[in-house]
Design a protein around this motif. Structure first.
Motif, short mmCIF file in Angstrom:
data_model
loop_
_atom_site.label_atom_id
_atom_site.label_comp_id
_atom_site.label_asym_id
_atom_site.label_seq_id
_atom_site.Cartn_x
_atom_site.Cartn_y
_atom_site.Cartn_z
N ALA A 72 54.41 47.89 59.93
CA ALA A 72 54.23 48.66 58.71
C ALA A 72 55.47 48.54 57.83
O ALA A 72 55.38 48.49 56.60
CB ALA A 72 53.96 50.12 59.03
N LEU A 73 56.66 48.47 58.45
CA LEU A 73 57.87 48.36 57.65
C LEU A 73 58.08 46.93 57.16
O LEU A 73 58.53 46.71 56.04
CB LEU A 73 59.09 48.81 58.48
CG LEU A 73 59.09 50.29 58.83
CD1 LEU A 73 60.24 50.61 59.76
CD2 LEU A 73 59.19 51.14 57.58
N GLY A 96 49.98 41.82 69.19
CA GLY A 96 49.20 40.95 68.31
C GLY A 96 49.43 41.28 66.85
O GLY A 96 49.56 40.38 66.01
N ILE A 97 49.48 42.58 66.54
CA ILE A 97 49.70 42.96 65.14
C ILE A 97 51.04 42.43 64.65
O ILE A 97 51.19 42.02 63.50
CB ILE A 97 49.61 44.49 64.99
CG1 ILE A 97 48.17 44.93 65.14
CG2 ILE A 97 50.14 44.94 63.65
CD1 ILE A 97 47.97 46.40 65.02
N LEU A 98 52.02 42.40 65.54
CA LEU A 98 53.33 41.88 65.13
C LEU A 98 53.32 40.35 65.08
O LEU A 98 53.98 39.75 64.24
CB LEU A 98 54.40 42.32 66.13
CG LEU A 98 55.21 43.54 65.75
CD1 LEU A 98 56.29 43.76 66.76
CD2 LEU A 98 55.82 43.37 64.37
N ARG A 99 52.56 39.72 65.98
CA ARG A 99 52.75 38.30 66.21
C ARG A 99 51.86 37.42 65.35
O ARG A 99 52.27 36.33 64.94
CB ARG A 99 52.46 38.03 67.69
CG ARG A 99 53.05 36.75 68.15
CD ARG A 99 52.91 36.57 69.63
NE ARG A 99 53.20 35.19 69.93
CZ ARG A 99 52.65 34.51 70.91
NH1 ARG A 99 51.77 35.10 71.69
NH2 ARG A 99 52.95 33.26 71.11
N LEU A 126 56.06 49.25 67.86
CA LEU A 126 55.76 47.89 67.42
C LEU A 126 54.93 47.89 66.14
O LEU A 126 55.22 47.16 65.18
CB LEU A 126 55.01 47.13 68.52
CG LEU A 126 55.79 46.79 69.78
CD1 LEU A 126 54.90 46.14 70.80
CD2 LEU A 126 56.94 45.87 69.44
N VAL A 127 53.91 48.76 66.13
CA VAL A 127 53.05 48.80 64.94
C VAL A 127 53.84 49.30 63.74
O VAL A 127 53.65 48.82 62.62
CB VAL A 127 51.82 49.68 65.23
CG1 VAL A 127 51.03 49.91 63.98
CG2 VAL A 127 50.95 49.01 66.26
N LEU A 185 46.40 48.46 74.59
CA LEU A 185 47.10 49.04 73.44
C LEU A 185 48.36 48.22 73.14
O LEU A 185 48.63 47.86 71.98
CB LEU A 185 47.51 50.48 73.74
CG LEU A 185 46.45 51.56 73.66
CD1 LEU A 185 47.02 52.88 74.09
CD2 LEU A 185 45.93 51.66 72.25
N LEU A 186 49.12 47.91 74.20
CA LEU A 186 50.36 47.16 73.99
C LEU A 186 50.06 45.75 73.48
O LEU A 186 50.71 45.26 72.56
CB LEU A 186 51.15 47.10 75.30
CG LEU A 186 51.94 48.35 75.60
CD1 LEU A 186 52.46 48.33 77.01
CD2 LEU A 186 53.11 48.47 74.62
N THR A 187 49.02 45.11 74.08
CA THR A 187 48.67 43.77 73.64
C THR A 187 48.27 43.77 72.17
O THR A 187 48.67 42.88 71.40
CB THR A 187 47.52 43.21 74.49
OG1 THR A 187 47.79 43.50 75.84
CG2 THR A 187 47.36 41.75 74.28
#
Lengths: 159, 114, 106
Positions: C21-22, B26-29, C16-17, B20-22
């Motif tokens: 989204a922001l 990934g979604i951020l990176r 983080l997600v 989940l954290l990875t």
């Protein structure tokens, strides 16, 4: 007929298991409700090979564990890509040729591709699959890659 | 036996949380929408699947287990459909934006109907 | 202890997600992030149920999984077509040679 029976059994097990009440009154109400729902659905003519693929049930038991293992492997691969200090990706759209004959088979293949992280189906035209890959090196784009063969075998002769 | 189930549950939930954290990292990176979808797929399949499977070992087999399995099944059936719808919407948008051939040389034809 | 740790990890992942989204440069990034946030909410509800010793919460997460899916599809359909209703009726009436096919009920 087996599809209608299958739909009834699925609906009735949902009713019984989600309500958690097993007294005769509730079970009778459930039977009535499920029969009415199945009657309406059958009358709409949407209980067919695509909505109730009971003919695949036996072979799916062999396919699903393989798919789960494949998902696990590609998850580890993508996790390593994401957590690497230097991002080494080569995203690209590749084209597959699928050997399934029915729409249902293609649907299963497309969803299996999307479920394994690292590859994702963006479009299907005929038997041509447009697949976005996180790293082209991880993709076996040939027609007889293992997933394609397995889904075609799952689809069986009924096609 | 009870001990074994507890260890299995711990391991599954720990690995699931790791995925989940990875996936979130990934979604951020990752650089663009499509590559982010791969990371999102990771949380949907392995992250959710492993955490819920780990919860299965915490209870006696029964109605709660059935519900956990149902949640896993719903997530695994709906996740590829949502991802595909998103991919199609992005491609549709790019086609509308006037780039007759996208950055990777694809040319229109985003129909998903076989 | 186990549930507390998993819930904490999950909350970090959700934060983080939510950043994505922001930040998300395009609307699709935001939809992707929100869909993912919804999946994590399903897990959070399940974990909170176990944390509170009330596994009945799983019914809520089951429903939330379905609503999350339908919501995502609805937003994407709106993006793609600019409306949510059914196809509008074509203004010119059907030509008579095709109009003889059964229309309406069976």
């Amino acid at each position: 007929m087996s599809r209608i029976a299958g739909l009834w059994i699925v609906l009735y097990s949902l009713w019984a298991l989600l309500s958690g009440h097993f007294d005769p009154l509730f079970l009778t109400f459930g039977a009535g409700t499920c029969t009415a729902a199945v009657y309406v659905t059958a009358r709409m003519g949407i209980v067919d090979a695509q909505s109730m693929p009971v003919h695949l049930a036996g072979r799916a038991l062999g396919y699903l564990p393989w798919l789960a293992w494949e998902i696990l492997k590609s998850n580890v691969r993508v996790a390593r890509v994401i957590l690497a200090p230097k991002l080494r990706i080569n995203p690209q759209i590749v084209h597959f040729r699928a050997s399934q004959r029915s729409d249902l088979g293609r649907f299963i293949y497309a969803n299996s591709i999307t479920l394994t992280p690292g590859t994702l189906t963006t479009g299907i035209v005929g038997d041509d699959f447009e697949v976005h890959a996180l790293d082209v090196a991880h993709v076996d784009g040939s027609e007889n890659n293992e997933m394609n063969r397995r889904v075609t075998a799952l689809e069986g002769e009924a096609g | 036996m009870d001990m074994l189930a507890d260890v299995a549950s711990w391991a599954l939930i720990a690995v699931g949380t790791f995925f989940l954290l990875t996936g979130a990292i990934g979604i951020l990176r990752l650089p663009d929408v499509f590559t982010r979808m791969h990371a999102a797929g990771m949380t949907d399949t392995m992250g959710a699947g492993l955490v819920l499977a780990g919860l299965c070992f915490q209870v006696e087999a029964g109605l709660v287990t059935v519900r956990l399995v149902l949640v896993i099944l719903f997530l695994w059936f709906t996740s590829p459909v949502a991802t595909h719808a998103l991919a199609r919407a992005v491609l549709h948008d790019r086609d509308l934006a006037g780039s007759a051939s996208g950055p990777d040389g694809r040319n229109g034809g985003t129909s998903s109907k076989p | 202890m186990l549930f507390v740790g998993a819930t904490a990890g999950l909350l970090v992942a959700m934060a983080l997600v939510m950043c994505r989204a922001l930040l998300g440069p395009t609307a699709y990034d935001r939809v992707l992030a929100l869909n993912n946030f919804g999946t994590k909410t399903v897990l959070l509800i399940a974990l909170l149920g176990f944390l509170a010793g009330r596994p009945d919460f799983l019914d809520l997460s089951l429903i939330y999984a379905l609503i999350n899916f339908i919501g995502t599809i609805a937003v994407l359909k709106y993006f793609e077509q600019g409306r949510l209703g059914a196809e509008p009726r074509a203004l010119p009436p059907e030509p008579p040679e095709r109009g003889s096919e059964h229309e309406g009920g069976p």
